[in-house]
Design a protein around this motif. Structure first.
Motif, PDB file in Angstrom:
ATOM      1  N   UNK A 162       0.822  -1.213   0.000  1.00  0.00           N
ATOM      2  CA  UNK A 162       0.000   0.000   0.000  1.00  0.00           C
ATOM      3  C   UNK A 162       0.857   1.264   0.000  1.00  0.00           C
ATOM      4  N   UNK A 163       0.247   2.323  -0.505  1.00  0.00           N
ATOM      5  CA  UNK A 163       0.864   3.645  -0.541  1.00  0.00           C
ATOM      6  C   UNK A 163      -0.191   4.638  -0.068  1.00  0.00           C
ATOM      7  N   UNK A 164       0.192   5.532   0.847  1.00  0.00           N
ATOM      8  CA  UNK A 164      -0.705   6.594   1.308  1.00  0.00           C
ATOM      9  C   UNK A 164      -0.440   7.838   0.478  1.00  0.00           C
ATOM     10  N   UNK A 165      -1.503   8.498   0.052  1.00  0.00           N
ATOM     11  CA  UNK A 165      -1.362   9.680  -0.791  1.00  0.00           C
ATOM     12  C   UNK A 165      -2.294  10.778  -0.297  1.00  0.00           C
ATOM     13  N   UNK A 166      -1.711  11.893   0.160  1.00  0.00           N
ATOM     14  CA  UNK A 166      -2.457  13.039   0.675  1.00  0.00           C
ATOM     15  C   UNK A 166      -2.919  13.883  -0.512  1.00  0.00           C
ATOM     16  N   UNK A 167      -4.225  13.978  -0.733  1.00  0.00           N
ATOM     17  CA  UNK A 167      -4.744  14.673  -1.916  1.00  0.00           C
ATOM     18  C   UNK A 167      -4.595  16.177  -1.852  1.00  0.00           C
ATOM     19  N   UNK A 168      -4.521  16.758  -0.654  1.00  0.00           N
ATOM     20  CA  UNK A 168      -4.443  18.219  -0.564  1.00  0.00           C
ATOM     21  C   UNK A 168      -3.013  18.739  -0.589  1.00  0.00           C
TER      22      UNK A 168
END
Length: 197
Positions: free
Chosen positions: A167-173
């Motif tokens: 998994x990879x976490x991606x902050x959209x803001x």
């Protein structure tokens, strides 16, 4: 670099995130306050108090390092300076500090963000984008972290033959991203310091 940043995840992958509540373990409490200059690692090597962010090691996502076999050969503690070379200079071992200011608080908050993102991923079973937020009546930067699943597991850069996550976490803001395991595997277990970003 680690498993392909920017690659497409399987659309309906639903892998539960590991239980990462061990951030409050007693083992972390002794390493939570103020780093001291020129610490000594567990293998007796002096750890410098110099900044550890190097422009040559900047990646699209934090926590993306050279190939596993290059990094795991350095071991699980801060290596001897004699072993540093252009091939391994961006491995996480060079970011190990036995204590760093705010470690416990930073790790606890990051784990909370990851837990919330994993829960939202289970509930919505899809990545959220600005267009979806606008359809729901939210405009501008909405603080949201997506969980993107890769097709293959990523190997640890600390321990040979150990798989960490897919998994990879991606902050959209903020457009920040980091791999699952950056918190609970690298920071909590090995005291790897995150980048300034």
């Amino acid at each position: 670099a680690a498993a392909g940043a920017g690659t497409e995840a399987e659309p309906n992958a639903s892998v539960a995130a590991p239980n990462v509540s061990h951030a409050d373990d007693q083992s972390n409490q002794s390493t939570t306050e103020g780093a001291t200059p020129n610490e000594t690692s567990s293998n007796g090597v002096d750890v410098p108090d110099a900044p550890i962010d190097d422009e040559r090691c900047k990646r699209q996502c934090d926590g993306f390092w050279p190939q596993a076999d290059i990094c795991t050969s350095l071991g699980t503690t801060y290596p001897s300076h004699k072993t540093r070379n252009p091939e391994n200079m961006c491995c996480p071992q060079w970011r190990i500090r036995t204590s760093w200011t705010g470690q416990h608080t930073f790790l606890r908050r990051l784990l909370q963000i990851e837990d919330l993102a994993a829960e939202a991923d289970r509930v919505f079973n899809r990545s959220m984008a600005p267009r979806i937020f606008e359809e729901c009546g939210y405009h501008g930067d909405v603080p949201w972290v997506n969980v993107v699943r890769e097709k293959r597991m990523v190997q640890s850069r600390m321990v040979r033959s150990q798989l960490v996550s897919n998994a990879l976490y991606s902050d959209t803001s903020r457009h920040a991203c980091w791999p699952d395991g950056y918190s609970w595997h690298y920071m909590a277990r090995y005291s790897v310091v995150p980048s300034e970003e």
